[in-house]
Enzyme design. Sequence first.
Site, mmCIF file in Angstrom:
data_model
loop_
_atom_site.group_PDB
_atom_site.id
_atom_site.type_symbol
_atom_site.label_atom_id
_atom_site.label_comp_id
_atom_site.label_asym_id
_atom_site.label_seq_id
_atom_site.Cartn_x
_atom_site.Cartn_y
_atom_site.Cartn_z
ATOM 1 N N ASP A 261 0.882 -1.147 0.000
ATOM 2 C CA ASP A 261 0.000 0.000 0.000
ATOM 3 C C ASP A 261 0.931 1.212 0.000
ATOM 4 O O ASP A 261 2.115 1.101 0.308
ATOM 5 C CB ASP A 261 -0.918 -0.016 1.226
ATOM 6 C CG ASP A 261 -2.125 0.899 0.996
ATOM 7 O OD1 ASP A 261 -3.163 0.689 1.646
ATOM 8 O OD2 ASP A 261 -2.023 1.796 0.125
HETATM 9 C C1 GLC Z 1 -4.127 4.388 -0.329
HETATM 10 C C2 GLC Z 1 -5.060 3.226 -0.124
HETATM 11 C C3 GLC Z 1 -5.019 2.212 -1.230
HETATM 12 C C4 GLC Z 1 -4.796 2.931 -2.542
HETATM 13 C C5 GLC Z 1 -3.398 3.507 -2.497
HETATM 14 C C6 GLC Z 1 -3.087 4.358 -3.728
HETATM 15 O O1 GLC Z 1 -3.499 4.761 0.853
HETATM 16 O O2 GLC Z 1 -4.971 2.531 1.120
HETATM 17 O O3 GLC Z 1 -6.271 1.502 -1.221
HETATM 18 O O4 GLC Z 1 -4.931 2.044 -3.636
HETATM 19 O O5 GLC Z 1 -3.141 4.271 -1.335
HETATM 20 O O6 GLC Z 1 -3.923 5.458 -3.770
#
Ligand code: GLC
Length: 742
Positions: A261
């Site tokens: 993430d």
């Molecule tokens: C965010 C989210 C994830 C997302 C990523 C990119 O923090 O937790 O679901 O795809 O970052 O935006």
Amino acid sequence: MKAITLIAASAVSLAAAAQTPVYLDESAPITDRVADALSRMTLEEKVALSHAQSKFTSPGVPRLGIPELHMSDGPHGVRAEVNWNDWGYAGWTNDSVTAFPALTALAATWNPSLAASYGKAVGEEALYRDKHVMLGPGLNICRTPLCGRNFEYLGEDPYLTGELAVPYIQAMQNQGVAACVKHFAVNNQETWRDNVDVVLSDRALYEIYLPAFRRAVQDGGAWSIMGAYNQIWGEHCCHNARLLNDILRGEWGFDGCVITDWGGAHDTRQAALNGLDLEMGTYTDGLQSDNSLGYEYYYLANPYLDLIRKGEVPMEVVDEKAGHVLTLIFRTAMNRNKPWGSMCTPEHYATAKAIGDESIILLKNNGLLPLLPDKAGRVLVVGDNATRRLTDGGGSSELKPKDYITPLDAIRAKYGAENVAYARGYMAGPPVWGQDIPVPRARLDSMRAEAVAMAKDADVVIYIGGLNKNATQDCEGVDRVKYSLSYDQNTLIDEILDANPNVVIANISGCAYEMPWIKRAPAVMHISYLGTMGGASIADAISGDVNPSGKLPYSIPVRLADCGAHASGQEVCFPGVENAVPDINRGMAPQVEYQEDILVGYRWHDTKKIPALFPFGHGLSYTKFDYGKLTLSDKNLNGDGTLTATISVTNAGPVAGKETVQLYIGDDKCSVLRPVKELKGFEKVTLAPGETTEVTFTITPDDLKFYDPATSQWTVEPGKFTIYIGASSTDIRAKSTFNYSK
Ligand code: GLC
């Protein structure tokens, strides 16, 4: 002789040069292509593959003509273009998309073929926007109604979640676009999401929180998976040895790419050795200090290179990591057989509408619905959500829709603008990231008074409120702070009911909320965020042009304390306690304990005998379905055999409709605690008035098993099992028992 040798040698080298290198040969097995590419790459090129080069892209190998990976959120459609190096939007004018319904809406349809249509359509729009990896679907289980991101997930049951995730993933990847299922694993709250350590039993992990991810990998064939921010067993999920090396790779055989993430990596050694393949988002979003040092300072950049050069990371690990990223590139960016995609097509709008139509859940109806246009009289629409663009906000799943039909516009088109008045009744602040800007009380009071006064003069009121995508509502990064509705909506609803007995509550939300007025409300619909076509689906469902067929993918408890995660009232169960355990990222981390264990959702309500206000699987129709007699092919299930359960369903009402027949199985006697019953099958049938169909379920021993931590095996104890056939988890229309023996 020498001349001949030279000529022969040059001929060979020409032939060799003319021959396509294996890594570029799309007819060659991907494993061969990966091996060939690795053999040509330098160490620096292999390291570069494992970390971002921008906010949403990772590098390829320019020297070899291996392209970079372009990723995009989110599960409900292709997010507007984000800047190369920060979270800001790029302000493009060609990136407006179809906003598909939220995944809780898809879950409420209980329709796997719609899930496939959904994945295909999102894949086509991703292709058109030149995206190789879509960051979704979210497969986390709804453990508490307070989780800010429930709307991005598929509800409280692992079987339902898996059944809808698999077709979505397969259909998207058939377009040559990778799904990146998230957030792996046990990311069931937003509070302290970046490092909270989750404590849960292996039974809860294997029986509730992992099954949908396993299905996504083993049946869906997911090409990538996103590590969650939180910790389990004291290690961050993005580089967690047991979760990634033992379970994901070892037990499930995952051959795809593990992506963090954004900002989920916190240590080079762990990132190098614990199964992470691609680091994204470090230092760029406040989850870590904004580091102007750039991408070469990522954990899997120069620090990783240093570790390798010290001999502390075996080269086979380096090659495995780079190989997983190359595999993802070969499956997507370097896949020349994929279609060209399309954007905002009539087919995509039709898919969004179909999902919206089948997602709307009729919770209660005293006959006020359907509201036939020629009999409705003077209609008053009340509520901020009747006009608010609910694709704004909510976090990374936010979308920029090309079109957005509001409920008010659709209702005016349906009933005649001259017959439909509107009073906002309340308002929420603008969707500013991380905020729910308060509205002055005086403003709310005056809006409420106006709406109530207008309600007195209407023949019927349609109330469209609920939650929205502001912080503390349905929003990433922050959980809800209460189970009740905000902005004094309950007062407003009560006063409208005082003013007019004919009120349709058609609230929009991504999860359950408290309904203190439920006894007084004659008709109640439960609607998720439906995106571009949402207003049209809502107007069609209210008018009867669509017969509601949605079923709750999560329980609606009467009060929060009736939910397993909140029953004890202890903070340690939600959201957890701070400074509880060490954290590689911040020194100390909070810890949350899933003390309800395997009893999540209806499993809790059934086993603890605490009725939900509206149970998992509940949803009414404008027609009536009668169930016939349940017949089993056998009263005994032995060894690896199977038995079938068959039941007839008849549309005994006046209009065509769809019914989701649900199969639950209960282990009547077991040496360990088991829920009263668990969902093990469902089938959605479409029936004309008077029509009857037969539904048959095949039951296997796998449907009876529980996870035994002592042996790390799935097992079943011989004995009596009960089959429940229901129109919901509590509306049981037929039961039967059978005996299982080894
Ligand atoms: C965010 C989210 C994830 C997302 C990523 C990119 O923090 O937790 O679901 O795809 O970052 O935006």
